[in-house]
Motif scaffolding. Structure first.
Motif, PDB file in Angstrom:
ATOM      1  N   GLY A  15      80.046 -10.753 -28.024  1.00  0.00           N
ATOM      2  CA  GLY A  15      79.358 -11.841 -28.430  1.00  0.00           C
ATOM      3  C   GLY A  15      78.064 -11.516 -29.217  1.00  0.00           C
ATOM      4  O   GLY A  15      77.239 -12.433 -29.647  1.00  0.00           O
ATOM      5  N   SER A  16      78.019 -10.165 -29.567  1.00  0.00           N
ATOM      6  CA  SER A  16      76.995  -9.335 -30.380  1.00  0.00           C
ATOM      7  C   SER A  16      77.662  -9.102 -31.875  1.00  0.00           C
ATOM      8  O   SER A  16      78.728  -8.472 -31.896  1.00  0.00           O
ATOM      9  N   THR A  17      76.817  -9.052 -32.684  1.00  0.00           N
ATOM     10  CA  THR A  17      76.941  -8.712 -34.334  1.00  0.00           C
ATOM     11  C   THR A  17      76.742  -7.124 -34.104  1.00  0.00           C
ATOM     12  O   THR A  17      77.503  -6.328 -34.670  1.00  0.00           O
ATOM     13  N   TYR A  18      75.729  -6.793 -33.346  1.00  0.00           N
ATOM     14  CA  TYR A  18      75.086  -5.330 -33.487  1.00  0.00           C
ATOM     15  C   TYR A  18      75.559  -4.452 -32.274  1.00  0.00           C
ATOM     16  O   TYR A  18      75.423  -5.003 -31.048  1.00  0.00           O
ATOM     17  N   LEU A  19      75.847  -3.205 -32.402  1.00  0.00           N
ATOM     18  CA  LEU A  19      76.235  -2.425 -31.367  1.00  0.00           C
ATOM     19  C   LEU A  19      75.199  -1.777 -30.615  1.00  0.00           C
ATOM     20  O   LEU A  19      75.571  -1.936 -29.234  1.00  0.00           O
ATOM     21  N   LYS A  20      74.208  -1.859 -30.941  1.00  0.00           N
ATOM     22  CA  LYS A  20      73.013  -1.068 -30.421  1.00  0.00           C
ATOM     23  C   LYS A  20      72.003  -2.039 -29.874  1.00  0.00           C
ATOM     24  O   LYS A  20      70.993  -1.876 -29.392  1.00  0.00           O
ATOM     25  N   SER A  21      72.256  -3.509 -30.046  1.00  0.00           N
ATOM     26  CA  SER A  21      71.227  -4.377 -29.449  1.00  0.00           C
ATOM     27  C   SER A  21      71.841  -5.567 -29.298  1.00  0.00           C
ATOM     28  O   SER A  21      72.902  -5.940 -29.553  1.00  0.00           O
ATOM     29  N   ALA A  22      71.248  -5.991 -27.870  1.00  0.00           N
ATOM     30  CA  ALA A  22      71.852  -7.412 -27.396  1.00  0.00           C
ATOM     31  C   ALA A  22      71.003  -8.675 -27.761  1.00  0.00           C
ATOM     32  O   ALA A  22      69.749  -8.590 -28.329  1.00  0.00           O
ATOM     33  N   THR A  23      71.472  -9.795 -27.597  1.00  0.00           N
ATOM     34  CA  THR A  23      70.812 -11.244 -28.086  1.00  0.00           C
ATOM     35  C   THR A  23      70.821 -12.115 -26.695  1.00  0.00           C
ATOM     36  O   THR A  23      71.723 -11.602 -25.948  1.00  0.00           O
ATOM     37  N   ASN A  24      70.548 -13.261 -26.925  1.00  0.00           N
ATOM     38  CA  ASN A  24      70.725 -14.048 -25.828  1.00  0.00           C
ATOM     39  C   ASN A  24      71.952 -14.703 -25.947  1.00  0.00           C
ATOM     40  O   ASN A  24      72.277 -15.409 -25.021  1.00  0.00           O
ATOM     41  N   LEU A  25      72.810 -14.382 -26.633  1.00  0.00           N
ATOM     42  CA  LEU A  25      74.422 -14.769 -26.581  1.00  0.00           C
ATOM     43  C   LEU A  25      75.350 -13.725 -26.196  1.00  0.00           C
ATOM     44  O   LEU A  25      76.341 -13.825 -26.217  1.00  0.00           O
ATOM     45  N   THR A  26      74.575 -12.403 -25.945  1.00  0.00           N
ATOM     46  CA  THR A  26      75.686 -11.252 -25.487  1.00  0.00           C
ATOM     47  C   THR A  26      76.014 -11.315 -24.131  1.00  0.00           C
ATOM     48  O   THR A  26      75.358 -11.910 -23.294  1.00  0.00           O
ATOM     49  N   LEU A  27      77.147 -11.254 -23.841  1.00  0.00           N
ATOM     50  CA  LEU A  27      77.995 -11.183 -22.862  1.00  0.00           C
ATOM     51  C   LEU A  27      78.511  -9.746 -22.313  1.00  0.00           C
ATOM     52  O   LEU A  27      78.996  -9.087 -23.154  1.00  0.00           O
ATOM     53  N   GLU A  28      78.453  -9.614 -21.172  1.00  0.00           N
ATOM     54  CA  GLU A  28      78.581  -8.117 -20.734  1.00  0.00           C
ATOM     55  C   GLU A  28      79.390  -8.290 -19.245  1.00  0.00           C
ATOM     56  O   GLU A  28      78.971  -8.887 -18.426  1.00  0.00           O
ATOM     57  N   TYR A  29      80.498  -7.404 -19.165  1.00  0.00           N
ATOM     58  CA  TYR A  29      81.285  -7.751 -17.787  1.00  0.00           C
ATOM     59  C   TYR A  29      81.971  -6.162 -17.420  1.00  0.00           C
ATOM     60  O   TYR A  29      82.163  -5.477 -18.323  1.00  0.00           O
ATOM     61  N   TYR A  30      81.674  -6.036 -15.918  1.00  0.00           N
ATOM     62  CA  TYR A  30      82.499  -4.853 -15.516  1.00  0.00           C
ATOM     63  C   TYR A  30      84.026  -5.399 -15.356  1.00  0.00           C
ATOM     64  O   TYR A  30      84.502  -6.625 -15.432  1.00  0.00           O
ATOM     65  N   LEU A  31      84.829  -4.480 -14.977  1.00  0.00           N
ATOM     66  CA  LEU A  31      86.350  -4.694 -14.792  1.00  0.00           C
ATOM     67  C   LEU A  31      86.553  -4.981 -13.526  1.00  0.00           C
ATOM     68  O   LEU A  31      86.327  -4.048 -12.609  1.00  0.00           O
TER      69      LEU A  31
END
Length: 308
Positions: free
Chosen positions: A102-118
């Motif tokens: 959900g992010s354009t940039y590798l090194k910064s997150a936005t309010n639309l970034t999603l992150e998940y563990y497996l």
């Protein structure tokens, strides 16, 4: 032809230490966007950054190992070699990874970034680390991707061979040039044509139907190291997964991709074996405005419909 070395040791060894992507010698097989342009995640919302959690905790973005592609609300496809430690001859555990999308940039997150563990890692049972055949793996996330999330969308699976010369889109945060040092902070994309098997086999000798080639005879545009496991989209469907190539964008050496149509039934079978009702909503980051109660109706819908 120059002797071809499998450079997976370089990819997994260097990145496991949290260092920048290293230099590579010309003629080596790169687990490998050169010649592309910056693009917004909204243009390729299925793109995923597959990261090593330990490295990413030290410096956000430094954990980037490979690309991935969203194919259902809980399933991401990538390359098997992204999960394999060549020196130890064993696979990484699911717990070592975090998926960022959900992010354009590798090194910064936005309010639309999603992150998940497996929750589970599924590597093709016949993956061959020497020939890179069956270079495909599935990552079952411990949570659900919101159905209507604006910057994350699943990409439908292709089930048939794509015609030669069809133009396809590749994307990722890998090296921008052969012998580069640092991966791109901005998401890149490029267009490459499907190459006939007869033509590709002149370069690589053995290219089974389980793989597909794409690129220009003159080179100049290609995936590169750090793009492994990322998507090749043809006609709006997932057709290839970045696997390998001799160098990056070298003339006469198109990129080689895992042929998704060949593994369509395998993916569907593995997906159907997963228990979508069992999970802990273990997203590291779920954007702004996150509300579990507001999301509950969507969770119920996913339980009933998790087709890919």
């Amino acid at each position: 032809m120059t002797k071809i070395w499998v450079a997976i040791t370089l990819l997994l060894g260097v990145l496991a230490s949290g260092e920048n992507l290293g230099n590579n010698t010309s003629g080596s097989i790169e687990p490998k966007i050169v010649g592309g342009s910056s693009t917004a995640i909204e243009q390729v919302p299925y793109q995923v950054s597959v990261r090593l959690t330990a490295n990413d905790k030290k410096s956000y973005g430094s954990g980037h190992l490979c690309g991935g592609v969203v194919i259902s609300q809980r399933l991401v496809a990538t390359a098997a070699h992204c999960c394999y430690l060549t020196e130890k001859k064993q696979y990484r555990s699911a717990g070592e990874f975090v998926l960022v999308m959900g992010s354009t940039y590798l090194k910064s997150a936005t309010n639309l970034t999603l992150e998940y563990y497996l929750q589970q890692l599924i590597v093709h049972e016949n993956y061959n680390s020497d020939s890179l055949t069956n270079d495909i793996a599935l990552m079952f996330i411990n949570g659900y991707i919101p159905w209507n999330w604006p910057t994350v969308k699943a990409l439908a699976l292709n089930s048939q061979l794509v015609a030669t010369s069809t133009y396809c889109v590749i994307s990722g945060w890998g090296l921008l040039q052969q012998n580069g040092i640092v991966s791109s902070n901005t998401l890149q994309s490029a267009t490459v044509p499907i190459v006939a098997y007869a033509t590709c086999r002149i370069s690589y000798n053995t290219v089974p139907i389980s793989q597909v080639c794409a690129g220009y005879s003159t080179g100049g545009v290609d995936a590169c190291q750090g793009d492994s496991g990322g998507p090749m989209s043809c006609n709006g469907m997932l057709t290839g997964i970045v696997s390998y190539g001799a160098g990056c964008a070298a003339a006469g050496y198109p990129g080689v991709y895992t042929n998704v149509s060949y593994y369509h039934d395998w993916i569907v079978q593995k997906n159907s074996s997963l228990n979508y009702t069992l999970y802990q909503n273990d997203g590291v980051r779920l954007g702004s405005g996150w509300s579990f109660l507001g999301f509950l109706p969507l969770l119920l819908a996913f339980v009933l419909d998790h087709r890919i």
